[in-house]
Design a protein around this motif. Sequence first.
Motif, PDB file in Angstrom:
ATOM      1  N   ASN A  67      -3.310   3.084 -11.834  1.00  0.00           N
ATOM      2  CA  ASN A  67      -2.281   2.412 -12.441  1.00  0.00           C
ATOM      3  C   ASN A  67      -2.357   0.821 -11.833  1.00  0.00           C
ATOM      4  OD1 ASN A  67      -1.258   4.114 -14.108  1.00  0.00           O
ATOM      5  ND2 ASN A  67       0.545   4.864 -12.783  1.00  0.00           N
ATOM      6  N   LEU A  68      -2.681   0.751 -10.629  1.00  0.00           N
ATOM      7  CA  LEU A  68      -2.682  -0.273  -9.856  1.00  0.00           C
ATOM      8  C   LEU A  68      -4.161  -1.013 -10.493  1.00  0.00           C
ATOM      9  CD1 LEU A  68      -2.245  -2.883  -7.794  1.00  0.00           C
ATOM     10  CD2 LEU A  68      -3.819  -1.405  -6.318  1.00  0.00           C
ATOM     11  N   THR A  95       0.737  -1.018  -0.161  1.00  0.00           N
ATOM     12  CA  THR A  95       0.131   0.124  -0.078  1.00  0.00           C
ATOM     13  C   THR A  95       0.871   1.372   0.106  1.00  0.00           C
ATOM     14  OG1 THR A  95      -0.193   0.068   2.593  1.00  0.00           O
ATOM     15  CG2 THR A  95      -2.001  -1.165   1.169  1.00  0.00           C
ATOM     16  N   PRO A 121       3.126   2.545  -2.102  1.00  0.00           N
ATOM     17  CA  PRO A 121       3.333   3.366  -3.389  1.00  0.00           C
ATOM     18  C   PRO A 121       1.856   3.911  -3.673  1.00  0.00           C
ATOM     19  CG  PRO A 121       3.509   1.078  -3.731  1.00  0.00           C
ATOM     20  CD  PRO A 121       3.313   1.218  -2.266  1.00  0.00           C
ATOM     21  N   LEU A 122       0.576   3.494  -3.084  1.00  0.00           N
ATOM     22  CA  LEU A 122      -0.367   3.798  -3.567  1.00  0.00           C
ATOM     23  C   LEU A 122      -0.737   5.160  -2.780  1.00  0.00           C
ATOM     24  CD1 LEU A 122      -2.240   0.385  -3.435  1.00  0.00           C
ATOM     25  CD2 LEU A 122      -1.259   1.647  -5.368  1.00  0.00           C
ATOM     26  N   ASN A 123      -0.186   6.251  -3.049  1.00  0.00           N
ATOM     27  CA  ASN A 123      -0.373   7.513  -2.249  1.00  0.00           C
ATOM     28  C   ASN A 123      -0.862   8.621  -3.240  1.00  0.00           C
ATOM     29  OD1 ASN A 123       1.737   8.103  -4.072  1.00  0.00           O
ATOM     30  ND2 ASN A 123       3.370   8.202  -2.121  1.00  0.00           N
ATOM     31  N   SER A 124      -1.270   8.053  -4.631  1.00  0.00           N
ATOM     32  CA  SER A 124      -2.105   9.235  -5.409  1.00  0.00           C
ATOM     33  C   SER A 124      -2.981   8.668  -6.071  1.00  0.00           C
ATOM     34  CB  SER A 124      -0.984   9.787  -6.430  1.00  0.00           C
ATOM     35  OG  SER A 124      -0.373   8.984  -7.164  1.00  0.00           O
ATOM     36  N   SER A 125      -3.936   9.272  -6.878  1.00  0.00           N
ATOM     37  CA  SER A 125      -4.881   8.771  -7.372  1.00  0.00           C
ATOM     38  C   SER A 125      -4.231   7.847  -8.768  1.00  0.00           C
ATOM     39  CB  SER A 125      -5.777   9.796  -7.922  1.00  0.00           C
ATOM     40  OG  SER A 125      -5.313  10.792  -8.737  1.00  0.00           O
ATOM     41  N   ARG A 126      -3.339   8.673  -9.292  1.00  0.00           N
ATOM     42  CA  ARG A 126      -2.596   7.962 -10.592  1.00  0.00           C
ATOM     43  C   ARG A 126      -2.063   6.782  -9.886  1.00  0.00           C
ATOM     44  NH1 ARG A 126       1.319  10.646 -14.764  1.00  0.00           N
ATOM     45  NH2 ARG A 126      -0.769  11.239 -15.535  1.00  0.00           N
ATOM     46  N   ALA A 127      -1.360   6.517  -9.056  1.00  0.00           N
ATOM     47  CA  ALA A 127      -0.835   5.018  -8.596  1.00  0.00           C
ATOM     48  C   ALA A 127      -2.092   4.239  -8.398  1.00  0.00           C
ATOM     49  CB  ALA A 127      -0.204   5.257  -7.131  1.00  0.00           C
ATOM     50  N   ILE A 128      -3.068   4.610  -7.767  1.00  0.00           N
ATOM     51  CA  ILE A 128      -4.315   3.870  -7.570  1.00  0.00           C
ATOM     52  C   ILE A 128      -4.762   3.441  -8.783  1.00  0.00           C
ATOM     53  CG2 ILE A 128      -6.566   3.530  -6.677  1.00  0.00           C
ATOM     54  CD1 ILE A 128      -5.524   5.416  -4.350  1.00  0.00           C
TER      55      ILE A 128
END
Length: 89
Positions: free
Chosen positions: A62-63, A51, A53-60
């Motif tokens: 991309n996941l 969790t 790297p999931l600190n931005s809407s873009r990262a989420i």
Amino acid sequence: MLSTLELRNIIERSFLPTRCQCTQAADRSLTVRVYDRSCEQVDLLVTGISTEPLNSSRAISNLIAGLRNDLEDQRNLRALHRHPGGQSR
């Protein structure tokens, strides 16, 4: 940063109407299960998702895109095994 509960909710909702279950392990990593709508069989199982790297809407996003690609690959592979050579039975 989003709470784990919010993150889980975003991931689960992104697969609607398909059922998706996102759980947190003791090490704070996530496990995502996406189910086949017709038989409730797990179509995709991904464990150990960090969790951090999931600190931005873009990262989420991309996941989720990666999970959707993995799901499509799994479904295509399953269809290929059911109908080898591309022929229907």
